[in-house]
Scaffold this active site. Structure first.
Site, short mmCIF file in Angstrom:
data_model
loop_
_atom_site.label_atom_id
_atom_site.label_comp_id
_atom_site.label_asym_id
_atom_site.label_seq_id
_atom_site.Cartn_x
_atom_site.Cartn_y
_atom_site.Cartn_z
N GLU A 93 2.86 -6.23 -4.47
CA GLU A 93 2.90 -6.38 -5.92
C GLU A 93 4.31 -6.72 -6.39
OE1 GLU A 93 -0.81 -3.47 -7.04
OE2 GLU A 93 1.16 -2.54 -6.92
N CYS A 106 10.81 -7.58 -10.70
CA CYS A 106 10.92 -6.49 -9.73
C CYS A 106 10.08 -6.90 -8.52
CB CYS A 106 10.39 -5.21 -10.38
SG CYS A 106 10.31 -3.83 -9.24
N CYS A 113 5.68 1.00 2.87
CA CYS A 113 7.08 1.44 2.98
C CYS A 113 7.26 2.30 4.22
CB CYS A 113 7.50 2.23 1.74
SG CYS A 113 9.28 2.58 1.68
N CYS A 117 9.25 9.23 0.51
CA CYS A 117 9.59 9.95 -0.72
C CYS A 117 8.30 10.54 -1.32
CB CYS A 117 10.25 9.01 -1.72
SG CYS A 117 11.70 8.17 -1.05
N CYS A 120 6.62 9.09 -4.67
CA CYS A 120 6.39 7.65 -4.79
C CYS A 120 5.03 7.23 -4.22
CB CYS A 120 7.51 6.89 -4.08
SG CYS A 120 7.31 5.09 -4.14
N CYS A 338 8.05 1.98 -11.89
CA CYS A 338 8.70 2.44 -10.66
C CYS A 338 7.85 3.44 -9.93
CB CYS A 338 10.00 3.18 -10.97
SG CYS A 338 11.34 2.17 -11.48
#
Ligand code: SAH
Length: 345
Positions: A93, A106, A113, A117, A120, A338
């Site tokens: 995305e 962005c 990933c 974290c 997230c 975010c």
């Protein structure tokens, strides 16, 4: 038969060499390079100033891999989220964020990933692969096009704050930025580009050694090791002392101010000690702090702290002459903010 190579993995030099080897002029390489990058050709037949024979030689040897915008969502605040399909069917995305006179892209650097974290949504997807330089570039080009069509202006800024950890896909991220900033690509100034990292000291030093000209942001969230390694477990291997040292090295070499990204959560970093630790950390190198609004991702384990606590942070930082901005999140209604990028749709 061996698989055809993605022509966009070639440098301009390599493309020029290819033409010479095939009995053509090196200059042809420049023409084709321009078609592939600044003109964004999706097919060899789009290259109208290139002869039919040449196009067919290209066709025999190469493919043009290109992202496709699979779906688009629009937020009530003007933010647009693209789900883009890569040549192997995976999806990432990217987001267009209009604010005042700016339009920011962005972009993602990995599918999923590698890091963990806890706050997230992207971390819940496994890392599937790194993006290639052209796949990163294409996201920016697609958002730029969207920006011109929707807002009648070109992109002004790019942040590497989408899916993935950019510094774990170091070479490809740097190559994509080379293309984004080159006149044959989008010709953007590196000063308008920010790479955000969760804080990998060795790679931060490498950026400094490579003399990069873009901005660096570090997702700090806590300046106390025990707290930070609880919410960002990978950081156990990278104590704050090492992070500090790498940032000093970065600043010494680049003279470029670092941005710290920081979310304040109830019961996690809402204490006086947390604030003092941040103030102390901010004195190591010239910096600014972006206090980011938390975007809840599901189970309520993390709750944004109340406004009083956030104001406490602001006044303490300001009292110590540290620049602080509060960043309202954008595109929340379409899961584009975010930490919310998780290919939900
Ligand atoms: N891996 C890189 C870039 C991607 S995350 C990094 O860690 O910096 C981009 C920013 O969003 C980081 O500062 C990250 O800490 C923050 N973030 C992640 N999840 C979030 C959430 N749920 N709410 C607000 N910010 C979040």
């Amino acid at each position: 038969m061996s698989e055809k190579k993605d022509i966009r993995s070639l440098t301009k030099e390599q493309l020029r060499d290819f033409f010479v080897e095939n009995g053509d002029k090196a200059f042809r390489g420049n023409q084709v390079f321009e078609w592939l990058w600044s003109k964004g050709a999706h097919a060899f037949d789009d290259m109208t100033n290139v002869s039919k024979e040449t196009r067919s030689i290209l066709e025999q040897n190469f493919v043009i891999n290109h992202i496709e915008v699979d779906s688009k969502q629009r937020s009530s605040d003007g933010t647009v989220k693209n789900a883009v399909r890569l040549h192997d069917g995976l999806i990432v995305e990217s987001v267009l964020i209009p604010t005042g006179s700016r339009t920011t892209a962005c972009v993602s650097s990995q599918v999923g990933c590698s890091l963990d974290c806890n706050f997230c949504a992207t971390a819940r997807l496994k890392k599937m692969r790194n993006l290639n330089p052209d796949e990163i570039y294409d996201q920016v080009a697609a958002i730029n096009k969207e920006s011109i069509e929707t807002y009648n202006r070109k992109l002004s800024n790019i942040v590497f704050m989408g899916m993935g950890e950019p510094l774990m896909n170091y070479n490809n991220v740097l190559k994509s930025i080379e293309k984004i900033t080159s006149p044959e690509g989008l010709g953007m100034s590196p000063k308008r580009i920010t790479v955000s990292t969760s804080g990998l000291p060795k790679m931060i030093k490498k950026l400094a050694d490579d003399d990069v000209k873009f901005n660096l942001a570090v997702s700090l969230h806590s300046a106390i090791d025990e707290v930070r390694s609880k919410i960002m477990p990978f950081s156990k291997a990278f104590p704050l002392e090492d992070l500090k040292e790498s940032l000093e090295y970065w600043y010494e070499k680049t003279q470029s101010r670092v941005t710290y990204e920081y979310v304040v959560w109830d019961g996690i970093n809402d204490t006086k000690e947390a604030i003092s630790a941040l103030v102390k950390f901010c004195k190591y190198v010239p910096c600014k702090v972006n206090l980011i609004e938390y975007n809840p991702i599901d189970d309520g384990e993390f709750q944004q702290a109340n406004p009083d606590t956030i104001n406490n942070y602001i006044s303490n930082l300001e009292m110590n002459d540290i620049i602080v901005n509060v960043r309202r999140s954008r595109g929340k209604d379409i899961d584009a903010a975010c930490g919310q990028l998780a290919n939900k749709s």
